[in-house]
Design a protein around this motif. Structure first.
Motif, short mmCIF file in Angstrom:
data_model
loop_
_atom_site.label_atom_id
_atom_site.label_comp_id
_atom_site.label_asym_id
_atom_site.label_seq_id
_atom_site.Cartn_x
_atom_site.Cartn_y
_atom_site.Cartn_z
N ALA A 1 30.48 -47.50 39.02
CA ALA A 1 30.84 -48.72 38.29
C ALA A 1 31.70 -48.38 37.08
O ALA A 1 32.67 -49.09 36.78
CB ALA A 1 29.58 -49.47 37.87
N MET A 2 31.36 -47.32 36.37
CA MET A 2 32.16 -46.94 35.21
C MET A 2 33.53 -46.43 35.63
O MET A 2 34.54 -46.74 34.97
CB MET A 2 31.43 -45.88 34.38
N ALA A 3 33.60 -45.67 36.72
CA ALA A 3 34.90 -45.21 37.21
C ALA A 3 35.78 -46.40 37.57
O ALA A 3 37.00 -46.40 37.31
CB ALA A 3 34.71 -44.29 38.41
N ALA A 4 35.17 -47.45 38.15
CA ALA A 4 35.94 -48.65 38.51
C ALA A 4 36.48 -49.34 37.26
O ALA A 4 37.62 -49.82 37.25
CB ALA A 4 35.05 -49.61 39.30
N VAL A 5 35.66 -49.41 36.20
CA VAL A 5 36.10 -50.02 34.95
C VAL A 5 37.28 -49.25 34.37
O VAL A 5 38.30 -49.83 33.95
CB VAL A 5 34.94 -50.06 33.93
N ILE A 6 37.17 -47.93 34.35
CA ILE A 6 38.24 -47.09 33.78
C ILE A 6 39.49 -47.16 34.64
O ILE A 6 40.62 -47.27 34.13
CB ILE A 6 37.74 -45.64 33.64
N ASN A 7 39.33 -47.09 35.97
CA ASN A 7 40.50 -47.13 36.86
C ASN A 7 41.23 -48.46 36.80
O ASN A 7 42.45 -48.52 36.93
CB ASN A 7 40.06 -46.83 38.30
N ALA A 8 40.47 -49.55 36.56
CA ALA A 8 41.10 -50.87 36.46
C ALA A 8 42.02 -50.96 35.24
O ALA A 8 42.93 -51.79 35.21
CB ALA A 8 40.02 -51.95 36.40
N LYS A 9 41.77 -50.11 34.27
CA LYS A 9 42.59 -50.08 33.06
C LYS A 9 43.68 -49.01 33.14
O LYS A 9 44.32 -48.68 32.14
CB LYS A 9 41.72 -49.82 31.84
N GLY A 10 43.88 -48.44 34.33
CA GLY A 10 44.93 -47.45 34.50
C GLY A 10 44.45 -46.02 34.58
O GLY A 10 45.26 -45.09 34.66
N GLY A 11 43.14 -45.82 34.52
CA GLY A 11 42.61 -44.47 34.60
C GLY A 11 42.65 -43.74 33.27
O GLY A 11 42.63 -44.36 32.20
N VAL A 12 42.74 -42.43 33.33
CA VAL A 12 42.79 -41.59 32.13
C VAL A 12 44.12 -40.85 32.11
O VAL A 12 44.42 -40.09 33.06
CB VAL A 12 41.64 -40.57 32.12
N TRP B 1 30.73 -52.67 31.69
CA TRP B 1 30.05 -51.87 32.70
C TRP B 1 28.95 -52.66 33.40
O TRP B 1 28.82 -52.62 34.63
CB TRP B 1 29.46 -50.60 32.08
N LEU B 2 28.14 -53.39 32.63
CA LEU B 2 27.08 -54.21 33.22
C LEU B 2 27.67 -55.24 34.19
O LEU B 2 27.11 -55.47 35.27
CB LEU B 2 26.29 -54.93 32.12
N ALA B 3 28.78 -55.85 33.82
CA ALA B 3 29.42 -56.85 34.67
C ALA B 3 29.89 -56.21 35.98
O ALA B 3 29.69 -56.78 37.07
CB ALA B 3 30.60 -57.50 33.95
N GLU B 4 30.51 -55.05 35.90
CA GLU B 4 30.98 -54.35 37.09
C GLU B 4 29.81 -53.91 37.96
O GLU B 4 29.84 -54.04 39.19
CB GLU B 4 31.82 -53.13 36.69
N TYR B 5 28.77 -53.41 37.33
CA TYR B 5 27.60 -52.93 38.06
C TYR B 5 26.95 -54.09 38.83
O TYR B 5 26.62 -53.97 40.01
CB TYR B 5 26.60 -52.30 37.09
#
Length: 379
Positions: A58-69, A293-297
């Motif tokens: 879920a956290m990886a999805a949140v980060i990737n949705a913003k363009g990743g790292v 994160w809670l929303a994505e999870y």
């Protein structure tokens, strides 16, 4: 026949279509950062492994949705350690030697973490999650970080709550028979005795046991005011709590720190009502990254958010922070380690700080089951 002017135009168009060094955006698709998630995906600890994986995904999805790292997406590769040190070692070797991962998340159980860290020592950035044994970080590993509080840190906090709030006159222990369970018994025996609580006895159980009635009947016969249960996984813990009630024990039940989760409450029926525990995670926290994160999870998974899932999320956040601090290179291990040990890392459970040995320091909260919900206990 093509004219010279036509050929030059075609060549220029072809050149524009080929990515070159320094291009950005869609023209320069960077390879993903490959992160191994090693946990108990089968066996008695499978539920914990699944929760941790869900939290990380879920956290990886949140980060990737913003363009990743640094323009690179995060790719999680899953490995099953089966809750076994031997399988944890094999998984780590396969991740590094065959799959060429950039980083590792693992160490849900202390026994696995203690063995696995010897394989990854000084070779790859490794984030250990829920393991509590002090030796995970004490013995030295320049690229290793541990998120959970050590058993000593947990017991120091939780023993005060037991002494000052729960206040049993006497106590007995039910502990898993491994490094962590034996250390729990040692720590709490010392700390609770110091505040005047009589320790009447203890029983050990094995990680593969499914029936605990014999041991619990023995503990009941001690007539202690409370039974402290050091349960390492949800399935066993739920069975133990139900069987305590089935023996007819009428004293207080105290759940070990760090293991309370909604599924445990559900599977335990009414056996955990009013039972206390301790956890670094609460859903009403104020960290800015918690709500996304809670929303994505909740969008992606059926399980309720929990401490174990939050540790998975936190591990991904720590690695992403380190990569960004090192200029986007996930293999710049010295730079990443230095950044993580010198800066505060924002996570779903608040600001995180690591010691020189990679041990995290974060808040711990007293929680209690009330009407089948895990709630924070605030004075």
């Amino acid at each position: 026949m093509f004219g010279r002017r036509t050929l030059l135009a075609a060549a220029a168009a072809l050149a524009l279509a080929i990515p070159v060094a320094g291009t950005t955006g869609a023209q320069a698709q960077q390879p993903p950062v490959r992160i191994a998630v090693i946990g108990p995906m089968s066996g008695t600890g499978a539920f914990e492994g699944q929760l941790g994986l869900e939290g990380a995904q879920a956290m990886a999805a949140v980060i990737n949705a913003k363009g990743g790292v640094a323009g690179r997406k995060l790719e999680l590769l899953t490995y099953d350690d089966k809750g076994s040190p031997e399988d944890g070692v094999s998984a780590a070797k396969r991740a590094m030697e065959q799959d060429n991962v950039d980083m590792i998340i693992g160490g849900w159980f202390s026994a696995v973490a203690l063995s696995m860290k010897e394989v990854t020592r000084d070779m790859i950035i490794t984030v250990m999650t829920s393991s509590q044994h002090p030796k995970v970080t004490e013995e030295g590993h320049k690229y290793l970080f541990r998120l959970n509080a050590t058993s000593a840190m947990m017991s120091e906090f939780y023993s005060k709550a037991i002494c000052d709030r729960i206040k049993p006159k006497s106590i007995a222990f039910m502990n898993v028979n491994d490094d962590w369970g034996r250390l729990e018994l040692e720590n709490y025996t010392k700390l609770l005795t110091a505040c005047g609580i009589e320790v009447k006895g203890h029983e050990f159980y094995n990680r593969t046991d499914t029936d605990f009635t014999t041991a619990l009947t023995k503990l009941k016969s001690l007539n202690a005011d409370a039974i402290y249960v050091a349960a390492i996984n949800t399935s066993q813990g739920a069975t133990i709590y139900r069987q305590i009630k089935q023996t007819g024990y009428r004293g207080k039940v105290i759940a070990s720190a760090g293991n309370m989760n909604p599924k445990l409450v559900e599977l335990s029926g009414n056996s955990l009502e009013q039972v206390y525990s301790a956890s670094p995670f609460t859903e009403d926290g104020a960290a800015p990254s918690l709500k996304p994160w809670l929303a994505e999870y909740r969008k992606d998974y059926k399980n309720d958010p929990s401490f174990i899932a939050a540790l998975g999320a936190q591990a991904v956040q720590v690695l992403a922070f380190g990569i960004d601090a090192a200029g986007g290179d996930p293999r710049a291990y010295d730079k990443i380690a230095a950044a993580l040990k010198s800066q505060s890392v924002p996570t779903v459970m608040g600001e995180l700080r690591f010691s020189d040995k990679g041990q995290a320091s974060q808040s711990i909260h007293l929680v209690q089951v009330q009407k089948k919900q895990i709630v924070s206990v605030r004075d």
